[in-house]
Design a protein around this motif. Structure first.
Motif, PDB file in Angstrom:
ATOM      1  N   ILE A  47       0.787  -1.070   0.115  1.00  0.00           N
ATOM      2  CA  ILE A  47       0.108   0.138  -0.166  1.00  0.00           C
ATOM      3  C   ILE A  47       0.593   1.197  -0.198  1.00  0.00           C
ATOM      4  CG2 ILE A  47      -1.735   1.335   1.225  1.00  0.00           C
ATOM      5  CD1 ILE A  47      -2.394  -1.409   2.701  1.00  0.00           C
ATOM      6  N   ALA A  48       1.953   1.116   0.785  1.00  0.00           N
ATOM      7  CA  ALA A  48       2.831   2.543   0.714  1.00  0.00           C
ATOM      8  C   ALA A  48       4.242   2.089   1.506  1.00  0.00           C
ATOM      9  CB  ALA A  48       2.156   3.554   2.025  1.00  0.00           C
ATOM     10  N   TRP A  49       5.228   2.841   0.860  1.00  0.00           N
ATOM     11  CA  TRP A  49       6.554   2.707   0.949  1.00  0.00           C
ATOM     12  C   TRP A  49       7.344   4.140   1.122  1.00  0.00           C
ATOM     13  CZ3 TRP A  49       9.897   4.643  -2.371  1.00  0.00           C
ATOM     14  CH2 TRP A  49       9.340   4.590  -3.704  1.00  0.00           C
ATOM     15  N   LYS A  50       8.411   4.181   1.614  1.00  0.00           N
ATOM     16  CA  LYS A  50       9.073   5.278   1.880  1.00  0.00           C
ATOM     17  C   LYS A  50      10.689   5.031   2.054  1.00  0.00           C
ATOM     18  CE  LYS A  50       9.612   9.760   4.554  1.00  0.00           C
ATOM     19  NZ  LYS A  50       9.502  10.231   5.783  1.00  0.00           N
ATOM     20  N   LEU A  51      11.419   5.952   1.360  1.00  0.00           N
ATOM     21  CA  LEU A  51      12.909   5.425   1.445  1.00  0.00           C
ATOM     22  C   LEU A  51      13.367   6.418   2.517  1.00  0.00           C
ATOM     23  CD1 LEU A  51      15.155   3.722   0.338  1.00  0.00           C
ATOM     24  CD2 LEU A  51      15.415   5.647  -1.315  1.00  0.00           C
ATOM     25  N   CYS A  52      14.070   5.863   3.502  1.00  0.00           N
ATOM     26  CA  CYS A  52      14.526   6.719   4.553  1.00  0.00           C
ATOM     27  C   CYS A  52      15.809   6.445   4.666  1.00  0.00           C
ATOM     28  CB  CYS A  52      13.599   6.176   6.014  1.00  0.00           C
ATOM     29  SG  CYS A  52      11.942   6.442   5.901  1.00  0.00           S
ATOM     30  N   THR A  53      16.694   7.242   5.548  1.00  0.00           N
ATOM     31  CA  THR A  53      17.734   7.310   5.924  1.00  0.00           C
ATOM     32  C   THR A  53      17.932   6.708   7.431  1.00  0.00           C
ATOM     33  OG1 THR A  53      17.947   9.530   6.699  1.00  0.00           O
ATOM     34  CG2 THR A  53      18.694   9.018   4.383  1.00  0.00           C
ATOM     35  N   THR A  54      16.952   6.592   7.946  1.00  0.00           N
ATOM     36  CA  THR A  54      16.705   6.124   9.525  1.00  0.00           C
ATOM     37  C   THR A  54      15.705   5.082   9.621  1.00  0.00           C
ATOM     38  OG1 THR A  54      15.203   7.754  10.176  1.00  0.00           O
ATOM     39  CG2 THR A  54      17.666   8.193  10.363  1.00  0.00           C
ATOM     40  N   MET A  55      15.921   4.517  10.721  1.00  0.00           N
ATOM     41  CA  MET A  55      14.730   3.218  11.168  1.00  0.00           C
ATOM     42  C   MET A  55      13.897   3.795  12.433  1.00  0.00           C
ATOM     43  SD  MET A  55      16.098  -0.422   9.899  1.00  0.00           S
ATOM     44  CE  MET A  55      16.480  -0.631  11.561  1.00  0.00           C
ATOM     45  N   LYS A  56      13.715   5.174  12.449  1.00  0.00           N
ATOM     46  CA  LYS A  56      12.965   5.566  13.474  1.00  0.00           C
ATOM     47  C   LYS A  56      11.308   5.291  13.442  1.00  0.00           C
ATOM     48  CE  LYS A  56      16.331   9.025  14.530  1.00  0.00           C
ATOM     49  NZ  LYS A  56      16.728  10.504  14.524  1.00  0.00           N
ATOM     50  N   ALA A  57      10.804   5.613  14.628  1.00  0.00           N
ATOM     51  CA  ALA A  57       9.163   5.289  14.800  1.00  0.00           C
ATOM     52  C   ALA A  57       8.810   6.494  14.031  1.00  0.00           C
ATOM     53  CB  ALA A  57       8.930   5.614  16.252  1.00  0.00           C
ATOM     54  N   GLU A  58       9.239   7.489  13.572  1.00  0.00           N
ATOM     55  CA  GLU A  58       8.820   8.501  12.850  1.00  0.00           C
ATOM     56  C   GLU A  58       8.526   7.975  11.256  1.00  0.00           C
ATOM     57  OE1 GLU A  58       9.618  13.089  11.408  1.00  0.00           O
ATOM     58  OE2 GLU A  58      10.999  12.342  12.846  1.00  0.00           O
ATOM     59  N   ASP A  59       9.522   7.245  10.928  1.00  0.00           N
ATOM     60  CA  ASP A  59       9.720   6.674   9.562  1.00  0.00           C
ATOM     61  C   ASP A  59       8.413   5.756   9.471  1.00  0.00           C
ATOM     62  OD1 ASP A  59      12.098   8.122   8.859  1.00  0.00           O
ATOM     63  OD2 ASP A  59      13.111   6.556   9.984  1.00  0.00           O
ATOM     64  N   VAL A  60       8.045   5.090  10.402  1.00  0.00           N
ATOM     65  CA  VAL A  60       6.958   4.166  10.529  1.00  0.00           C
ATOM     66  C   VAL A  60       5.784   4.872  10.477  1.00  0.00           C
ATOM     67  CG1 VAL A  60       5.741   2.354  11.640  1.00  0.00           C
ATOM     68  CG2 VAL A  60       8.321   2.451  11.737  1.00  0.00           C
ATOM     69  N   THR A  61       5.569   5.852  11.312  1.00  0.00           N
ATOM     70  CA  THR A  61       4.185   6.776  11.002  1.00  0.00           C
ATOM     71  C   THR A  61       4.043   7.604   9.823  1.00  0.00           C
ATOM     72  OG1 THR A  61       5.318   8.649  12.362  1.00  0.00           O
ATOM     73  CG2 THR A  61       4.369   7.099  13.548  1.00  0.00           C
ATOM     74  N   ASP A  62       5.132   7.866   9.228  1.00  0.00           N
ATOM     75  CA  ASP A  62       5.254   8.547   8.045  1.00  0.00           C
ATOM     76  C   ASP A  62       4.784   7.838   7.102  1.00  0.00           C
ATOM     77  OD1 ASP A  62       5.901  11.113   9.290  1.00  0.00           O
ATOM     78  OD2 ASP A  62       8.156  10.860   8.173  1.00  0.00           O
ATOM     79  N   THR A  63       5.137   6.442   6.901  1.00  0.00           N
ATOM     80  CA  THR A  63       4.724   5.377   6.002  1.00  0.00           C
ATOM     81  C   THR A  63       3.236   5.060   6.105  1.00  0.00           C
ATOM     82  OG1 THR A  63       7.057   4.662   6.005  1.00  0.00           O
ATOM     83  CG2 THR A  63       5.187   3.272   4.961  1.00  0.00           C
ATOM     84  N   LEU A  64       2.895   4.769   7.494  1.00  0.00           N
ATOM     85  CA  LEU A  64       1.495   4.851   7.850  1.00  0.00           C
ATOM     86  C   LEU A  64       0.427   5.779   7.418  1.00  0.00           C
ATOM     87  CD1 LEU A  64       1.670   3.068  11.395  1.00  0.00           C
ATOM     88  CD2 LEU A  64       0.401   2.010   9.305  1.00  0.00           C
ATOM     89  N   GLU A  65       0.922   7.048   7.510  1.00  0.00           N
ATOM     90  CA  GLU A  65       0.007   8.107   6.832  1.00  0.00           C
ATOM     91  C   GLU A  65      -0.135   7.854   5.479  1.00  0.00           C
ATOM     92  OE1 GLU A  65      -1.609  10.768   7.866  1.00  0.00           O
ATOM     93  OE2 GLU A  65      -1.140  10.017  10.184  1.00  0.00           O
ATOM     94  N   LEU A  66       1.016   7.567   4.665  1.00  0.00           N
ATOM     95  CA  LEU A  66       0.860   7.270   3.370  1.00  0.00           C
ATOM     96  C   LEU A  66      -0.279   6.375   3.079  1.00  0.00           C
ATOM     97  CD1 LEU A  66       4.449   7.681   2.160  1.00  0.00           C
ATOM     98  CD2 LEU A  66       2.801   9.402   1.738  1.00  0.00           C
ATOM     99  N   ALA A  67      -0.054   5.058   3.822  1.00  0.00           N
ATOM    100  CA  ALA A  67      -0.907   4.047   3.620  1.00  0.00           C
ATOM    101  C   ALA A  67      -2.343   4.255   4.083  1.00  0.00           C
ATOM    102  CB  ALA A  67      -0.546   3.183   4.295  1.00  0.00           C
ATOM    103  N   LEU A  68      -2.767   5.094   4.819  1.00  0.00           N
ATOM    104  CA  LEU A  68      -4.068   5.490   5.196  1.00  0.00           C
ATOM    105  C   LEU A  68      -4.602   6.447   4.389  1.00  0.00           C
ATOM    106  CD1 LEU A  68      -3.454   6.210   8.923  1.00  0.00           C
ATOM    107  CD2 LEU A  68      -4.739   4.178   8.111  1.00  0.00           C
ATOM    108  N   GLN A  69      -3.730   7.200   3.512  1.00  0.00           N
ATOM    109  CA  GLN A  69      -4.244   8.234   2.592  1.00  0.00           C
ATOM    110  C   GLN A  69      -4.548   7.282   1.319  1.00  0.00           C
ATOM    111  OE1 GLN A  69      -1.389  11.114   2.089  1.00  0.00           O
ATOM    112  NE2 GLN A  69      -1.628  11.901   4.032  1.00  0.00           N
TER     113      GLN A  69
END
Length: 128
Positions: A47-69
């Protein structure tokens, strides 16, 4: 081993259970990159993906926002939001992610080590 023994609680509809994990990518000369994905368990669609330079919770929440949208779950009135299945990585056990999921009214299920699927339902109806 029969598949029925392994997958006794199969999903039956899209947006019932989303799986998430990070994939590690090393780009020569650039360093490490991390790709969190949100995959629908029923359709097996990313459903969603995001290329990141870290593996923080914020990266997960950003990807979840993309999936929810992308799924429309951020706009539609639904009885049950998707449950999120993850491993026990630091970004998935973080308090920030727990608060985010609570605010979105999403349940979080973490798999047992070396087992990608959640365990059987508890009496409260939440997988542990």
């Amino acid at each position: 081993m029969r598949a029925a023994d392994v997958f006794r609680d199969k999903t039956t509809r899209p947006n019932e259970l989303w799986q998430t994990d990070f994939t590690y990518l090393k780009v020569i000369g650039w360093g490490w990159f991390y790709l969190p994905t949100i995959l629908d368990d029923c359709s097996r669609y990313i459903i969603a993906w995001k290329l990141c330079t870290t593996m923080k919770a914020e990266d997960v929440t950003d990807t979840l926002e993309l999936a929810l949208q992308a799924s429309g779950c951020d706009r539609a009135t639904v009885v049950h939001k998707p449950r999120l299945l993850s491993d026990n990585g630091s970004s998935y056990v973080a308090a920030d992610l727990a608060e985010y999921l609570q605010g979105k009214e999403m349940d979080h299920v973490r798999g047992a080590p070396h087992h990608p699927r959640p365990r059987a339902r508890s009496s409260a109806g939440i997988r542990r």
